[in-house]
Structures are given as C-alpha cells and as structure tokens.
Design an enzyme around this catalytic site. Sequence first.
Site, mmCIF file in Angstrom:
data_model
loop_
_atom_site.group_PDB
_atom_site.id
_atom_site.type_symbol
_atom_site.label_atom_id
_atom_site.label_comp_id
_atom_site.label_asym_id
_atom_site.label_seq_id
_atom_site.Cartn_x
_atom_site.Cartn_y
_atom_site.Cartn_z
ATOM 1 N N ALA A 149 0.850 -1.195 0.000
ATOM 2 C CA ALA A 149 0.000 0.000 0.000
ATOM 3 C C ALA A 149 0.884 1.243 0.000
ATOM 4 C CB ALA A 149 -0.920 0.009 1.220
ATOM 5 N N GLU A 150 0.391 2.316 -0.639
ATOM 6 C CA GLU A 150 1.164 3.552 -0.793
ATOM 7 C C GLU A 150 1.677 4.095 0.542
ATOM 8 O OE1 GLU A 150 -1.435 2.677 -2.617
ATOM 9 O OE2 GLU A 150 -1.899 4.179 -4.150
ATOM 10 N N ASN A 151 0.908 3.883 1.621
ATOM 11 C CA ASN A 151 1.313 4.432 2.915
ATOM 12 C C ASN A 151 2.385 3.592 3.593
ATOM 13 O OD1 ASN A 151 -0.519 2.368 3.322
ATOM 14 N ND2 ASN A 151 -1.460 3.286 5.098
#
Lengths: 255, 225
Positions: free
Chosen positions: B51-53
């Site tokens: 995930a991007e985070n």
Amino acid sequence: MSKSKIYPSFADAVADIPDGSTIGFGGFAVVGMPINLYEALSKQGAKGLTCVSNGTRGGSTMPSDAPTMEWLIRNDQVKKVICSFTAPTRASQKLVFSEYYEKGLIDAELVPQGTLAERMRAAGAGIPAFYTPAAVGTELAEGRETRVFNGREYLLEEALPLDYAFIRAYQADAFGNLRFRRSQRNFNPLMAMAARVTIVEVEEDILPVGAIDPDDVHLPGIFVHRMVKIPPPPEGWWPQRPAEIAKLEADRNAR
Amino acid sequence: MSDGAKGLTRQQMCDRVAMEFQDGWVVNLGIGIPTLCSNFNFGDKQIIFHAENGVIGYGPLTGAGREDLHLVNAGGQHVTLNPEAAIVHHADSFGIIRSGRIDVTVLGAYEVAENGDFANWKMAGQKGGGIGGAMDLAACAKHVFLAMEQVTRRGQPRLVERCTIPVTARGVVDLVITNYGLFEITPEGMALREIAPGLSIDQVRATTGCNLLIPDEVPPVRMRG
C-alpha cells in the site's frame, strides 16, 4: 542542558507561528494526522498559510467533527495547498476545499503522491531537485523540464522545504527521538526532515531521554523541536472505532 | 444494452484479474473496485500486497470492533498484517514503486485508449484532481491492469480510440477487465480475450469506442473454481 522541547499545551506550541508560513502536515487517512495541532492552529489564527499534505481532509474514517485542514480553510487561514488530492475521488463527495478553490479563494498545486513524498525527502536530504518518471506525458508535465536517461523520459521536480512540520507520533523521549506505530509513519518523518521547526503531538507519555533504544528510533530528535503529550479524550483528539465515535461526539456536544 | 445486460459483478471482474497474479508477486491495488482483488482465494500462491502508505504484506480487512487504529491500507480501510509484513515511510514506499518492485498495479479508470493510455484522476470539467499514487504506479509498475465499467452512466464507451480527459500515463496498460469482458492492449490495438457470460460479441462491439480485435474464438470469462 538545553531548553526543554516539551510544551505544556498545543496552544503554547503553535503560539509564534507567523502569517505566511509554509506548514507540512503528516498523516494518511486519519492515521498519524496531527489532529490536535490542526485545532490549535485554527484557534491561533495565523493567515496566508501554504499547507502541504496528502489531502485536504482525513478520509472517510475521520470522525465528522474532528479537526482537519478544513478547519483552517473555513477560517480563511489558507492561501495555497500542495496535495496529491485537490478534488473528491467520487462525484457524490463534497470537499470544503473545493468550495473555496472553485471560487478562486485558494490556490492549489496538485502533485503525484510519490513526488510529494520525494520533494519532502529531498528537502530533508539537502537535494535541491530530482528527476522522476511519474507524470511524464501528462497535463502536469506540460511546459516543464524533462530529460532522457537511459532512453527513458523523466520530469524535473524541486525539493519542497517547509517552515514548520506538524506531525503525530506514538512514542517520544524528552530529546525528541520518535517512534511511530504501524502505518502512522507515512509522511510524518519526511515532513519533519523538510522543516526548520517540527512540532509533534505524542500519544504515549513522553519518556526519559534514552528510554528508546537507538536502534529503534524512527526519527532522531535532532529533527524535533517541540512536543506536546495528547490528553485523553474527550479533551484530546484520538482516532476512534466507529462505535466509539458516536459516544464521543455526544460527550463533546454536552461539554 | 436495451436488454439490461450488466455482465460481470465487480467481484467477478476482480477475481478474473487476480487469477493473473503469479506466485511471489508484489501487488498494489487502487482504491475502489480493485480493492476487491484481495478477496480472491490465491490458494498456494504467495501474494504480497503493498500500500502507498508504506504497508508491505497486509492481509484481510479487520472485523468491526477489532480495528487497529494505527493501521490502514491505501483506501483507509483497517487491515491485518501477514507474517512477512514490514512498514516503511512514504518516500521509501514510493521508492519501491519507482524502482520497479511492484509486479502489478490494478487501478480503476474513467477511460482507456487502444494505445494503452488511460485516465483516472480528473473527471471532465473538474477543477483540481485526485491523483494519489496513480501516476507513480502507472509509470513504474511492471504490469498495469485496469478494472472498470464498460460504459459511463450515460452509456458512453469508456474504451476509446484516444482519451478525451487528461491521462494518468501513456502507453502503459496491459490488461483491462470490464463488466463486459477481458481486453488486452496489444501492439496492434485492443483485443477482446474473453467475454462475459450472456453478452454477445455485437453488444461488446457496440459499447466499445475503438476498433476491437476479435479472434475467431472468444471464450467466456473464466470464473473462480
């Protein structure tokens, strides 16, 4: 012993922030958002701010009454935002930011999320600019400098230094060494490293210097200038499970 | 469409593209329809969701009341961690993306063109946009798959000759699943690979806004088990 970095209140920690500051806010989809510092800044009232953050609100899991950048926008404190979202992702969604943006009351710079993170990282790493493949061939690259390396085109992006970073951390020691928990890390250490002054809201009681093993420090205290321990709810703002949000909102309304 | 043909459900669409994931792949799912890919039963295949985070190796969504309030995926949903999980900050997370460590990203889209351009960050006439991590992912993932509706609410094709709204990236799309079928972007153009049960080739052709390469045999869209 130099001056303590521990401030007694959020109001004290943001009291001297001048009009026209560029402030980076950590957080991603509520997690790691400096909710209490947003509230303090909205009360402090500094105007003409440039606000750097992934988006202009906290995502769908943010309690509806929680402070976000929207409080600053409604308060006419924001001159410009630099974000990876400057429009809702669904047609049915409405952003406070959009009302102001569509009327021309706020300026906006839309940046791909990885470019936003890297512009902060570059500022914190002493790198003035870098090339990235993101956004090449799109509207965002029109009229801008590109360069070909090894047969591939890249777009020039500049570092984004900040006057202040507002971040949230799980643990801190009194020197300002920080640990984040799970996906709370996100933009937080990057905002801090890009900033001249970093202000942290801390979830756990602030520990004595040295209580965090040096191997476990996520952000060294040399990047941290001011810290405030977040009081328990309802005085302090904490992300909540949906069932808990309803009860807290009722408590806050009764206060 | 006068017969009200809907074709595949969103879960069936995502199941079909999830079948393409290979053992050991690092996968990034866009918000919206693509998140349903994580519901697919991958059996013995190990799939690592990124995930991007900065969350690498997340697992299923948590049940109500058991959310870890410090842990979300890119869509803000509370997830669990698999044993191999690791967490990095946003710049390292996008370093993983830009350096080509993502084997596939599955993204939603408003439009896709027969040359592999696609658009998913700005609706027609909108001021501002919602890019998120889409431009980094689209430019750098080894494969780009799209999961999207065949037509707009007004019945206009979303599969087109050239994008009419601002693009996210150019010439990057490999595979497109819609509720009407599975399409591949080839050097010769857009090819229909599989068709949703209950739909005719003519219905697919009539709702596609570009030339469609149609082989002699178009099997039905493969379904889970």
